[in-house]
Design a protein around this motif. Structure first.
Motif, PDB file in Angstrom:
ATOM      1  N   PHE B  34       0.396  -0.855   0.062  1.00  0.00           N
ATOM      2  CA  PHE B  34      -0.313  -0.112  -0.152  1.00  0.00           C
ATOM      3  C   PHE B  34       1.115   1.211   0.298  1.00  0.00           C
ATOM      4  CE2 PHE B  34      -3.821  -2.005   1.286  1.00  0.00           C
ATOM      5  CZ  PHE B  34      -3.132  -3.448   1.829  1.00  0.00           C
ATOM      6  N   TYR B  36       0.916   4.662   0.754  1.00  0.00           N
ATOM      7  CA  TYR B  36      -0.057   6.447   2.094  1.00  0.00           C
ATOM      8  C   TYR B  36       1.402   7.678   1.433  1.00  0.00           C
ATOM      9  CZ  TYR B  36      -2.560   2.267   4.407  1.00  0.00           C
ATOM     10  OH  TYR B  36      -3.550   1.495   4.608  1.00  0.00           O
ATOM     11  N   GLN B  38       1.243  11.598   3.308  1.00  0.00           N
ATOM     12  CA  GLN B  38       0.329  12.061   4.613  1.00  0.00           C
ATOM     13  C   GLN B  38       1.282  13.648   4.556  1.00  0.00           C
ATOM     14  OE1 GLN B  38       2.638  10.547   8.296  1.00  0.00           O
ATOM     15  NE2 GLN B  38       0.817  11.271   9.509  1.00  0.00           N
ATOM     16  N   LYS B  41       0.989  17.313  10.268  1.00  0.00           N
ATOM     17  CA  LYS B  41      -0.570  16.992  11.234  1.00  0.00           C
ATOM     18  C   LYS B  41      -1.715  16.773  10.604  1.00  0.00           C
ATOM     19  CE  LYS B  41       1.519  19.647  14.978  1.00  0.00           C
ATOM     20  NZ  LYS B  41       2.856  19.531  14.114  1.00  0.00           N
ATOM     21  N   GLN B  42      -1.884  15.766   9.208  1.00  0.00           N
ATOM     22  CA  GLN B  42      -2.719  15.402   8.883  1.00  0.00           C
ATOM     23  C   GLN B  42      -2.774  13.961   9.244  1.00  0.00           C
ATOM     24  OE1 GLN B  42      -4.042  16.922   5.065  1.00  0.00           O
ATOM     25  NE2 GLN B  42      -3.637  19.124   6.176  1.00  0.00           N
ATOM     26  N   SER B  43      -3.996  13.480   8.183  1.00  0.00           N
ATOM     27  CA  SER B  43      -3.336  11.570   8.572  1.00  0.00           C
ATOM     28  C   SER B  43      -3.127  11.036   7.431  1.00  0.00           C
ATOM     29  CB  SER B  43      -5.400  10.833   8.660  1.00  0.00           C
ATOM     30  OG  SER B  43      -5.511   9.833   8.658  1.00  0.00           O
ATOM     31  N   LEU B  44      -2.923  10.001   7.335  1.00  0.00           N
ATOM     32  CA  LEU B  44      -2.710   9.304   6.380  1.00  0.00           C
ATOM     33  C   LEU B  44      -4.017   8.808   5.061  1.00  0.00           C
ATOM     34  CD1 LEU B  44      -0.474   8.348   9.164  1.00  0.00           C
ATOM     35  CD2 LEU B  44       0.301   6.211   7.427  1.00  0.00           C
ATOM     36  N   LEU B  46      -4.136   6.615   1.718  1.00  0.00           N
ATOM     37  CA  LEU B  46      -4.167   5.725   1.426  1.00  0.00           C
ATOM     38  C   LEU B  46      -3.849   5.919  -0.258  1.00  0.00           C
ATOM     39  CD1 LEU B  46      -3.661   3.224   0.420  1.00  0.00           C
ATOM     40  CD2 LEU B  46      -6.286   1.989   0.698  1.00  0.00           C
ATOM     41  N   GLU B  59      -7.198   4.717  -5.380  1.00  0.00           N
ATOM     42  CA  GLU B  59      -7.607   4.938  -5.064  1.00  0.00           C
ATOM     43  C   GLU B  59      -8.947   6.515  -5.189  1.00  0.00           C
ATOM     44  OE1 GLU B  59      -9.639   4.248  -1.883  1.00  0.00           O
ATOM     45  OE2 GLU B  59      -7.914   2.680  -2.537  1.00  0.00           O
ATOM     46  N   PHE B  91       4.569  13.201   2.918  1.00  0.00           N
ATOM     47  CA  PHE B  91       5.301  12.369   2.822  1.00  0.00           C
ATOM     48  C   PHE B  91       4.881  11.024   3.030  1.00  0.00           C
ATOM     49  CE2 PHE B  91       8.422  10.171   5.888  1.00  0.00           C
ATOM     50  CZ  PHE B  91       7.702   9.074   7.237  1.00  0.00           C
ATOM     51  N   ILE B  93       4.527   7.130   2.573  1.00  0.00           N
ATOM     52  CA  ILE B  93       4.568   6.198   3.610  1.00  0.00           C
ATOM     53  C   ILE B  93       3.697   4.710   2.516  1.00  0.00           C
ATOM     54  CG2 ILE B  93       4.190   4.429   5.508  1.00  0.00           C
ATOM     55  CD1 ILE B  93       3.781   7.945   6.510  1.00  0.00           C
ATOM     56  N   GLN B 107       0.407  -5.764   8.747  1.00  0.00           N
ATOM     57  CA  GLN B 107       0.463  -4.584   7.887  1.00  0.00           C
ATOM     58  C   GLN B 107       1.428  -4.436   8.751  1.00  0.00           C
ATOM     59  OE1 GLN B 107      -1.482  -1.215   5.688  1.00  0.00           O
ATOM     60  NE2 GLN B 107      -2.662  -2.998   5.963  1.00  0.00           N
ATOM     61  N   PHE B 109       4.348  -1.925   8.173  1.00  0.00           N
ATOM     62  CA  PHE B 109       5.359  -0.230   7.133  1.00  0.00           C
ATOM     63  C   PHE B 109       6.680   0.812   7.130  1.00  0.00           C
ATOM     64  CE2 PHE B 109       0.963   2.367   7.476  1.00  0.00           C
ATOM     65  CZ  PHE B 109       0.358   2.127   8.023  1.00  0.00           C
ATOM     66  N   GLY B 110       6.459   1.147   6.717  1.00  0.00           N
ATOM     67  CA  GLY B 110       8.201   1.378   6.353  1.00  0.00           C
ATOM     68  C   GLY B 110       7.655   2.657   6.829  1.00  0.00           C
ATOM     69  N   PRO B 111       9.535   3.531   6.790  1.00  0.00           N
ATOM     70  CA  PRO B 111      10.379   4.594   7.671  1.00  0.00           C
ATOM     71  C   PRO B 111       9.266   5.531   7.066  1.00  0.00           C
ATOM     72  CG  PRO B 111      11.357   3.542   6.791  1.00  0.00           C
ATOM     73  CD  PRO B 111      10.877   2.936   6.678  1.00  0.00           C
TER      74      PRO B 111
END
Lengths: 120, 118
Positions: B34, B36, B38, B41-44, B46, B59, B91, B93, B107, B109-111
């Motif tokens: 997947f 993502y 970002q 200060k917001q959400s991830l 997809l 998406e 950002f 991810i 699942q 996650f990468g850094p």
């Protein structure tokens, strides 16, 4: 419509106190999973705790526990004995276990996040 | 636990150039990856889901010609931001999952990769 809602943009807690981060969700899928992740300023997503929709008991992982109220569709995270290192952004996420063409993708939908600040 | 790496961790590029971000699962075979995005200060959010050997599923609202995703093997997926512009600064991810999806922490996650387009 929002599938995952975190209504607290920011929360403050005193060190060693407990704090509850709210999360409500919306799904018609009977099978789903709920996750909480911590994201410090470095950006990495750290898995904290998981609750399956069929799990009878609330999940616990060390200082983290998930207050799962299925009828109310809420999955609040409780952090006990807060530490300074707990200061971070926290995300609630849901995985709907649907099948798409016979293959379940298991994608996550994230809430808006809550910034937790722990004061000494 | 399972490890997912991303490369580069940070990239600064000029407007109009293309940038490739790699996501690798280091100790497991990722049937699905997947991507993502970002903002601060917001959400991830997809962007797309990719299964090895098949086309990515994007998406709604994500331009597939701008964000090219290739999942060539069970351990590597790449995201190419074509003709990047300052508004693409974000950002990025990736995450990867293997086998059956049920259960916790399936699942990984990468850094993340911080992209800045000047």
């Amino acid at each position: 419509a929002q599938k995952i809602t975190q209504t607290q943009p920011g929360m403050f807690v005193q060190e060693k106190e407990a704090v509850t981060l709210d999360c409500t969700y919306d799904t018609s899928d009977p099978s789903y999973g709920l996750f909480w992740y911590k994201q410090p300023s470095s950006g990495e997503m750290i898995f904290l705790i998981y609750q399956g929709s069929y799990d009878q008991q609330n999940a616990t992982e060390g200082r983290y526990s998930l207050n799962f109220q299925k009828a109310r569709k809420s999955a609040n995270l409780v952090i006990s004995a807060s530490q300074l290192g707990d200061s971070a952004m926290y995300f609630c996420a849901m995985r709907e276990d649907f099948n798409a063409g016979g293959t379940s993708y298991g994608k996550l939908t994230f809430g808006q996040g809550t910034i937790l600040t722990v004061h000494p | 636990g399972a490890v997912v790496s991303q490369h580069p961790s940070r990239v600064i590029c000029k407007s109009g150039t293309s940038v490739k971000i790699e996501c690798r699962s280091l100790d497991f075979q990722a049937t699905t990856m997947f991507w993502y995005r970002q903002f601060p200060k917001q959400s991830l959010m997809l962007m797309a889901t990719s299964n090895e050997g098949s086309k990515a599923t994007y998406e709604q609202g994500v331009e597939k010609d701008k964000f090219l995703i290739n999942h060539a093997s069970l351990t590597l997926s790449t995201l190419t931001v074509t003709s990047a512009h300052p508004e693409d600064s974000s950002f990025y991810i990736c995450s990867a999952r293997s086998g059956t999806f049920r259960g916790p922490d399936t699942q990984y996650f990468g850094p993340g990769t911080r992209l800045t387009v000047l």
